[in-house]
Design an enzyme around this catalytic site. Structure first.
Site, short mmCIF file in Angstrom:
data_model
loop_
_atom_site.label_atom_id
_atom_site.label_comp_id
_atom_site.label_asym_id
_atom_site.label_seq_id
_atom_site.Cartn_x
_atom_site.Cartn_y
_atom_site.Cartn_z
N TYR A 1 59.34 -24.08 63.98
CA TYR A 1 58.67 -24.27 62.71
C TYR A 1 57.16 -24.07 62.84
O TYR A 1 56.50 -23.55 61.93
CB TYR A 1 58.95 -25.68 62.17
N ARG B 1 65.71 -23.73 64.29
CA ARG B 1 65.59 -24.47 65.55
C ARG B 1 65.89 -23.58 66.75
O ARG B 1 65.69 -23.96 67.90
CB ARG B 1 66.52 -25.69 65.54
N HIS C 1 60.98 -34.91 56.26
CA HIS C 1 60.16 -34.36 55.17
C HIS C 1 58.68 -34.67 55.36
O HIS C 1 57.84 -33.77 55.28
CB HIS C 1 60.63 -34.90 53.82
N LEU D 1 64.66 -29.59 55.21
CA LEU D 1 65.04 -30.35 56.39
C LEU D 1 65.65 -31.70 56.01
O LEU D 1 65.55 -32.14 54.86
CB LEU D 1 63.80 -30.57 57.27
N ALA E 1 69.03 -24.82 56.55
CA ALA E 1 70.01 -25.72 55.94
C ALA E 1 70.88 -24.99 54.93
O ALA E 1 70.51 -23.92 54.42
CB ALA E 1 69.29 -26.88 55.25
N LYS F 1 64.38 -32.39 47.49
CA LYS F 1 64.47 -33.80 47.10
C LYS F 1 65.32 -34.58 48.11
O LYS F 1 66.16 -33.99 48.78
CB LYS F 1 65.06 -33.91 45.69
N ARG G 1 74.22 -36.83 56.02
CA ARG G 1 74.17 -37.85 54.98
C ARG G 1 74.84 -39.15 55.41
O ARG G 1 74.74 -40.17 54.71
CB ARG G 1 74.84 -37.33 53.71
N ALA H 1 69.36 -24.18 51.57
CA ALA H 1 68.48 -23.00 51.62
C ALA H 1 69.32 -21.73 51.53
O ALA H 1 69.00 -20.81 50.77
CB ALA H 1 67.65 -23.01 52.89
N ASP I 1 70.75 -39.07 48.54
CA ASP I 1 71.28 -37.73 48.31
C ASP I 1 71.60 -37.46 46.85
O ASP I 1 71.32 -36.37 46.34
CB ASP I 1 72.54 -37.53 49.16
#
Length: 324
Positions: free
Chosen positions: A58, A37, A79, A74, A12, A97, A164, A15, A176
């Site tokens: 993963y 992925r 999560h 993720l 992501a 978060k 989102r 990250a 978010d």
């Protein structure tokens, strides 16, 4: 210094732009493995950042016995699944978060961590900042008296295409952005929420584009927040606001959440205006080092189960009010 071997479960943007650079800066951390992925995506991260290993799934990363801790960036709806899988693989976990979609999931995840003898910590990097420590110290010192009202906001741009925007992925402004505002409020108020009111405006995809909330605490403190994804599409525009009103003065800040560098806020009392400026290192390195201290030295997580659960319960109350 002994270091923790970190694995990253996903490629992501947060990250890439925040947490991986933070791990590289952390004194007790080692970038060890990355999983994506696709093997091609994982390899591109390995080449760019210097991971020793890369995996196309993963599951393969979780099977690597040398990986001690895992960071999970993720989508929100994934999560719970991958945090629990990582915990059952005896990996310590730092999860982006919000940790989960509701309080029940949060409790299940922490119970799994306890059963498997590993640490789980929710990734609110900004809470580790010395800026936040200074704010809390000023509030506790009584310089502005007793808090009676807090207001905070985090409003950012709309999106043309983004996870989102989709309810099935745990999208929306509250998940978010709102979690920043609720954790900010909870970190400053030493009391339990008593009444929660909230309203939201929803997109045609069913996620809240803007949510406004009002909280009354048992000790009499009141707090409000505004979060939204409503500004010009695909711009860098955002609004961050924090106002803490007390019986002897107030604290005012427009510092953006999760920033580093020289950060300043104002303390206003009858004696005048004092500007506090704090040098803040990269927040994501601070949270990485803190979880590393838990793993290597037996320290307690700075963001413990009690805080994550309290925030999840508050967010559940907001969602119940808005009908999300």
């Amino acid at each position: 210094m002994e270091t923790v071997k970190w694995g990253i479960l996903g490629t992501a943007n947060i990250a890439k732009g925040c947490t991986i650079p933070g791990i590289k800066l952390a004194k007790n951390a080692e970038l060890y493995a990355i999983a994506g992925r696709s093997i091609e995506k994982a390899k591109s991260f390995a080449d760019e950042f210097g991971f020793k290993k890369y995996y196309g799934t993963y599951e393969e990363l979780l099977q690597d016995k040398d990986v001690q801790a895992v960071y999970i960036p993720l989508p929100n709806n994934l999560h719970k699944e991958w945090v629990i899988k990582a915990l059952k693989s005896k990996k310590h976990v730092l999860c982006e978060k919000p940790l989960a979609l509701n309080a029940g999931e949060v409790l299940e995840m922490f119970e799994t961590a306890k059963k498997n003898g590993v640490y789980l910590m929710e990734a609110y990097a900004y809470l580790h900042s010395p800026y936040m420590k200074s704010l809390r110290n000023d509030v506790k010192s009584g310089i502005i008296g007793d808090i009676d009202f807090i207001d905070t906001a985090f409003v950012t741009q709309g999106y043309k295409e983004d996870i989102r925007l989709y309810k099935e992925q745990g999208g929306g402004a509250m998940y978010d952005l709102g979690c920043y505002c609720t954790t900010m409020i909870l970190s400053l108020v030493d009391s339990e929420p008593e009444t929660v009111k909230a309203v939201a405006d929803f997109s045609d995809k069913g996620v809240d584009e803007i949510t406004t909330g009002f909280i009354c605490f048992k000790n009499g403190v009141r707090a409000s927040f505004n979060v939204g994804m409503i500004l010009g599409k695909n711009t860098n525009a955002r609004v961050d606001r924090l106002y803490i009103h007390g019986t002897k003065g107030f604290i005012k800040s427009d510092v953006e959440y999760n920033q580093s560098g020289k950060l300043c806020y104002q303390v206003v009392t009858n004696s005048g205006v004092v500007e506090r400026c704090i040098d803040v290192p990269q927040n994501y390195s601070l949270e990485t080092e803190q979880l590393g201290k838990c793993i290597l030295e037996g320290a307690k997580p700075f963001i413990p189960q009690e805080f994550s659960l309290k925030n999840a319960i508050l967010m559940d109350a907001v969602f119940k009010e808005t009908g999300y």
